[in-house]
Design a protein around this motif. Structure first.
Motif, PDB file in Angstrom:
ATOM      1  N   ALA A   1       0.808  -1.125   0.032  1.00 24.76           N
ATOM      2  CA  ALA A   1       0.135  -0.034  -0.058  1.00 24.76           C
ATOM      3  C   ALA A   1       0.775   1.340   0.208  1.00 24.76           C
ATOM      4  O   ALA A   1       0.432   2.547  -0.425  1.00 24.76           O
ATOM      5  CB  ALA A   1      -0.734  -0.057   1.223  1.00 24.76           C
ATOM      6  N   THR A   2       2.071   1.083   0.459  1.00 27.65           N
ATOM      7  CA  THR A   2       2.873   2.492   0.526  1.00 27.65           C
ATOM      8  C   THR A   2       4.452   2.200  -0.317  1.00 27.65           C
ATOM      9  O   THR A   2       5.181   2.893   0.097  1.00 27.65           O
ATOM     10  CB  THR A   2       3.183   2.662   2.044  1.00 27.65           C
ATOM     11  OG1 THR A   2       3.918   1.728   2.799  1.00 27.65           O
ATOM     12  CG2 THR A   2       2.027   3.001   2.806  1.00 27.65           C
ATOM     13  N   ALA A   3       4.080   1.441  -1.422  1.00 27.11           N
ATOM     14  CA  ALA A   3       5.430   1.185  -1.975  1.00 27.11           C
ATOM     15  C   ALA A   3       5.925   2.066  -3.217  1.00 27.11           C
ATOM     16  O   ALA A   3       6.855   2.308  -3.250  1.00 27.11           O
ATOM     17  CB  ALA A   3       5.578  -0.372  -2.614  1.00 27.11           C
ATOM     18  N   LYS A   4       4.789   2.723  -3.764  1.00 23.27           N
ATOM     19  CA  LYS A   4       5.026   3.444  -4.807  1.00 23.27           C
ATOM     20  C   LYS A   4       5.606   4.828  -4.395  1.00 23.27           C
ATOM     21  O   LYS A   4       5.340   5.552  -3.269  1.00 23.27           O
ATOM     22  CB  LYS A   4       3.810   4.018  -5.531  1.00 23.27           C
ATOM     23  CG  LYS A   4       3.293   2.769  -6.367  1.00 23.27           C
ATOM     24  CD  LYS A   4       1.940   2.975  -6.975  1.00 23.27           C
ATOM     25  CE  LYS A   4       1.377   1.901  -7.840  1.00 23.27           C
ATOM     26  NZ  LYS A   4       0.292   2.119  -8.374  1.00 23.27           N
ATOM     27  N   ARG A   5       6.685   5.385  -5.140  1.00 26.51           N
ATOM     28  CA  ARG A   5       7.187   6.737  -4.668  1.00 26.51           C
ATOM     29  C   ARG A   5       5.895   7.989  -5.020  1.00 26.51           C
ATOM     30  O   ARG A   5       4.906   7.581  -5.694  1.00 26.51           O
ATOM     31  CB  ARG A   5       8.418   7.111  -5.782  1.00 26.51           C
ATOM     32  CG  ARG A   5       9.458   6.251  -5.691  1.00 26.51           C
ATOM     33  CD  ARG A   5      10.426   6.725  -6.873  1.00 26.51           C
ATOM     34  NE  ARG A   5      11.670   5.841  -6.668  1.00 26.51           N
ATOM     35  CZ  ARG A   5      11.700   4.718  -7.259  1.00 26.51           C
ATOM     36  NH1 ARG A   5      10.665   4.437  -8.179  1.00 26.51           N
ATOM     37  NH2 ARG A   5      12.841   3.738  -7.304  1.00 26.51           N
ATOM     38  N   ARG A   6       6.152   8.913  -4.032  1.00 23.36           N
ATOM     39  CA  ARG A   6       5.205   9.926  -4.059  1.00 23.36           C
ATOM     40  C   ARG A   6       5.665  11.121  -3.920  1.00 23.36           C
ATOM     41  O   ARG A   6       6.696  11.436  -3.101  1.00 23.36           O
ATOM     42  CB  ARG A   6       4.228   9.514  -2.878  1.00 23.36           C
ATOM     43  CG  ARG A   6       3.081  10.572  -2.744  1.00 23.36           C
ATOM     44  CD  ARG A   6       2.012  10.093  -1.693  1.00 23.36           C
ATOM     45  NE  ARG A   6       0.925  10.873  -1.442  1.00 23.36           N
ATOM     46  CZ  ARG A   6       0.068  10.446  -1.145  1.00 23.36           C
ATOM     47  NH1 ARG A   6      -0.343   9.220  -0.813  1.00 23.36           N
ATOM     48  NH2 ARG A   6      -1.167  11.151  -0.689  1.00 23.36           N
ATOM     49  N   ILE A   7       5.154  12.331  -4.666  1.00 19.42           N
ATOM     50  CA  ILE A   7       5.638  13.565  -4.482  1.00 19.42           C
ATOM     51  C   ILE A   7       4.142  14.410  -4.318  1.00 19.42           C
ATOM     52  O   ILE A   7       3.426  14.382  -5.216  1.00 19.42           O
ATOM     53  CB  ILE A   7       6.527  14.327  -5.593  1.00 19.42           C
ATOM     54  CG1 ILE A   7       7.692  13.400  -5.685  1.00 19.42           C
ATOM     55  CG2 ILE A   7       6.702  15.841  -5.308  1.00 19.42           C
ATOM     56  CD1 ILE A   7       8.658  14.067  -6.764  1.00 19.42           C
ATOM     57  N   GLN A   8       3.893  14.867  -3.064  1.00 21.45           N
ATOM     58  CA  GLN A   8       2.779  15.596  -2.852  1.00 21.45           C
ATOM     59  C   GLN A   8       2.907  17.018  -2.638  1.00 21.45           C
ATOM     60  O   GLN A   8       3.636  17.403  -1.599  1.00 21.45           O
ATOM     61  CB  GLN A   8       2.037  14.891  -1.500  1.00 21.45           C
ATOM     62  CG  GLN A   8       0.768  15.450  -1.224  1.00 21.45           C
ATOM     63  CD  GLN A   8      -0.148  15.067  -0.391  1.00 21.45           C
ATOM     64  OE1 GLN A   8      -0.498  13.586  -0.682  1.00 21.45           O
ATOM     65  NE2 GLN A   8      -0.341  15.393   0.809  1.00 21.45           N
ATOM     66  N   ALA A   9       2.396  17.852  -3.424  1.00 18.81           N
ATOM     67  CA  ALA A   9       2.677  19.280  -3.317  1.00 18.81           C
ATOM     68  C   ALA A   9       1.538  19.980  -2.579  1.00 18.81           C
ATOM     69  O   ALA A   9       0.352  19.510  -2.764  1.00 18.81           O
ATOM     70  CB  ALA A   9       2.713  19.850  -4.749  1.00 18.81           C
TER      71      ALA A   9
END
Length: 156
Positions: free
Chosen positions: A37-45
Motif C-alpha cells: 500500500a505504501t510502496a510507490k514513490r510519491r511527491i505531494q505538493a
C-alpha cells in the motif's frame, strides 16, 4: 504531512522548478521495506490558502495548478475563513468544485487557530502520475538544499 505513514521527508516554501514556490512538499522516495500500500514513490505538493481573496485569485489564475506537473499528488489546504461561516464539508467541496478545483486534488481544512495541529482531510488526493527514481532523487536534493540554506541563514 510529517505524521503520514507514507511520508519520508517534508519541507516548506521550496522553489519548485520554474513553477514557483510550493507552500509545502512531502516525498516518499524509497520502495524498500514498505507494504504494498505504501510502496510507490510519491511527491505531494500542498498549496495553503488562509484568505478568501488569495484562494479566489489563485483559482481564477490557475496559479496552483502548475504544481501538478512533476507531482504525483496535489492538495489544497484551506482555512475556514475562506468560506461562509458554518460551511459544512459538503458545502466547501461543492464551492471549490464550482470555483474550478479539479476533483483529483485533495482538500484539507486547516484549524481555525493556525498554530493548532488538527488538520481535517475533506477529500483525498488521487494520483496524477508515477514518480521515477530520478525525479524522486532530484526533489530530495532540492529539499536538502532548501533546508540547508535555511540552517545556514539561521532561518529555521
Amino acid at each position: 504531512m510529517r505524521k503520514q505513514p507514507w511520508c519520508d521527508c517534508v519541507t516548506y516554501e521550496m522553489r519548485y522548478g520554474r513553477r514557483g514556490v510550493v507552500d509545502a512538499i512531502g516525498i516518499r522516495s524509497n520502495k524498500t521495506g514498505r507494504s504494498a500500500a505504501t510502496a510507490k514513490r510519491r511527491i505531494q505538493a500542498v498549496e495553503v490558502k488562509v484568505s478568501r481573496s488569495d484562494l479566489l485569485q489563485d483559482l481564477r489564475n490557475k496559479k496552483m495548478f502548475k504544481y501538478e506537473k512533476g507531482s504525483s499528488h496535489c492538495v489544497l489546504a484551506v482555512h475556514p475563513d475562506c468560506f461562509a461561516q458554518g460551511a459544512t464539508k459538503k458545502d466547501i467541496l461543492a464551492e471549490l468544485t464550482k470555483l474550478g478545483l479539479p476533483k483529483h486534488w485533495g482538500v484539507w481544512l486547516l484549524p481555525r487557530r493556525l498554530n493548532a495541529n488538527a488538520v481535517s482531510p475533506l477529500r483525498r488526493a488521487t494520483a496524477l502520475l508515477s514518480i521515477s527514481e530520478a525525479r524522486s532523487n532530484y526533489i530530495l536534493i532540492r529539499m536538502a538544499r532548501s533546508l540547508s540554506a535555511r540552517v545556514m541563514d539561521k532561518n529555521v
